[in-house]
Design an enzyme around this catalytic site. Structure first.
Site, mmCIF file in Angstrom:
data_model
loop_
_atom_site.group_PDB
_atom_site.id
_atom_site.type_symbol
_atom_site.label_atom_id
_atom_site.label_comp_id
_atom_site.label_asym_id
_atom_site.label_seq_id
_atom_site.Cartn_x
_atom_site.Cartn_y
_atom_site.Cartn_z
ATOM 1 C CB THR A 45 -0.928 -0.021 1.237
ATOM 2 O OG1 THR A 45 -1.816 -1.116 1.096
ATOM 3 C CG2 THR A 45 -1.737 1.249 1.378
ATOM 4 C CB THR A 75 0.357 -3.710 6.303
ATOM 5 O OG1 THR A 75 -0.915 -3.819 5.660
ATOM 6 C CG2 THR A 75 0.869 -2.293 6.230
ATOM 7 C CG ASP A 76 -2.714 -7.340 3.808
ATOM 8 O OD1 ASP A 76 -2.937 -6.566 4.759
ATOM 9 O OD2 ASP A 76 -3.439 -7.391 2.793
HETATM 10 C C1 SIN Z 1 -1.117 -3.032 2.763
HETATM 11 O O1 SIN Z 1 0.030 -2.842 2.398
HETATM 12 O O2 SIN Z 1 -1.596 -2.384 3.742
HETATM 13 C C2 SIN Z 1 -2.066 -4.001 2.136
HETATM 14 C C3 SIN Z 1 -1.595 -4.535 0.842
HETATM 15 C C4 SIN Z 1 -0.340 -5.316 0.952
HETATM 16 O O3 SIN Z 1 -0.136 -6.002 1.943
HETATM 17 O O4 SIN Z 1 0.435 -5.276 -0.023
#
Ligand code: SIN
Length: 314
Positions: free
Chosen positions: A22, A101-102
């Site tokens: 993200t 983040t995932d």
């Molecule tokens: C994020 O980064 O918050 C969600 C998408 C990802 O993990 O690439």
């Protein structure tokens, strides 16, 4: 590889490895914080968006450009090769990795176990895309750059929302809030405040496993099976038939499994399949003393225990 600040060759170097997420996401509208595409902005452009680092020389490398739900063993292999390469350079003070983040906590644990580095390897990310009215990526990246430049810093670290976590402890705890990570019972390692770290605990330590075997392209299949109401052994048998080499059991309570699921996992273990029990509850560590003949992963979360088992089997 692109060198962004070639003017001061004697300065410490920070290498920024981009993998997507993200933090490099774009939405069609500035007010849209969920309907965006991750992994669109190049790492060079992310770095260009934060204030210059007058005392550091920055180098960037685009390792991947993905939504981290699609993080793969191939990308981990490449990432580990590049981290090993840059850590072997005497002129590199630290490494920053931009990530989604995932699955960030899985990559953080993987890097912690492989390298347990004596210099900082800092993962950072964002909960809002680069186009958001409240984009958190630039400040997170800036904090991560400051952290990676600190001569005393070491270990795999995660820098998000002004908090610094140890890579071995961090977990994602919220799908939307900007402070989406915590370190369970351990609490954060410290806080970033205007480029300085207010450190609460010692830097992460560990024995590095090293990169041996990571070059293999046939990483074993390790699967997570969860205990829940009505859980039974069918899933274990089905996965074994499909080639699973290791199981992590995401256990209820203090490491408990239904009788049927436990029997199936014991049969698998007796047949030479590696099994670890981890807790599915949000916090705390499994306390020894359980009568189970399946080994405990202690404080590791199920996804961390899966990385642990994977590395043991490699
Ligand atoms: C994020 O980064 O918050 C969600 C998408 C990802 O993990 O690439």
């Amino acid at each position: 590889m692109q060198r962004l600040s070639a003017l001061f060759p004697s300065m410490k170097r920070i290498v920024i490895l981009g993998t997507g997420g993200t933090i490099s996401g774009l939405a069609g509208q500035a007010g849209d914080n969920v309907g965006y595409e991750a992994g669109r902005v190049a790492v060079d452009d992310l770095v260009a968006g934060v204030p210059a680092q007058p005392d550091s020389r920055l180098e960037t490398e685009q390792i991947a450009q993905i939504d981290s739900r699609d993080m793969s063993f191939d990308i981990w292999r490449r990432l580990a090769q590049r981290v090993a390469h840059h850590l072997a350079r005497a002129d590199v003070a630290g490494i920053v990795i931009t990530h989604g983040t995932d699955t960030l906590e899985e990559t953080a644990y993987f890097l912690h176990r492989v390298f347990a580095p004596s210099r900082p390897v800092v993962l950072t990310a964002a909960m809002r895309p680069a186009t958001s009215l409240a984009a958190d990526g630039p400040q997170n990246l800036l904090d991560a750059l400051h952290l990676a430049a600190m001569p005393e810093a070491r270990g795999v670290l995660v820098c998000m929302a002004g908090q610094v976590h140890a890579g071995a402890e961090v977990r994602k705890i919220h799908p939307y809030r900007l402070d989406a990570f915590d370190s369970g019972d351990a609490g954060p390692l410290g806080y970033m405040e205007e480029g300085a770290l207010r450190r609460l605990r010692d830097w992460p330590a560990g024995t590095p496993r090293g990169v041996a075997g990571l070059e293999r392209t046939d990483w074993p299949c390790v699967d997570i099976v969860m205990n829940h109401v009505g859980a039974d052994g069918r899933i274990v048998d089905a996965l074994l038939a499909s080639g699973t080499r290791g199981f992590v059991a995401a256990c209820t309570g203090n490491g408990t499994l239904s009788s049927s699921l436990e029997s199936a996992l014991l049969r698998a273990q007796e047949a030479g399949i590696a099994v670890l029990r981890a807790g599915r509850v949000a916090r705390g560590s499994l306390i020894d003393g359980s009568a189970s003949r399946l080994p405990s992963a202690g404080a590791l979360t199920p996804v961390q225990a899966r990385v642990e088992l994977l590395l043991r089997l490699l």
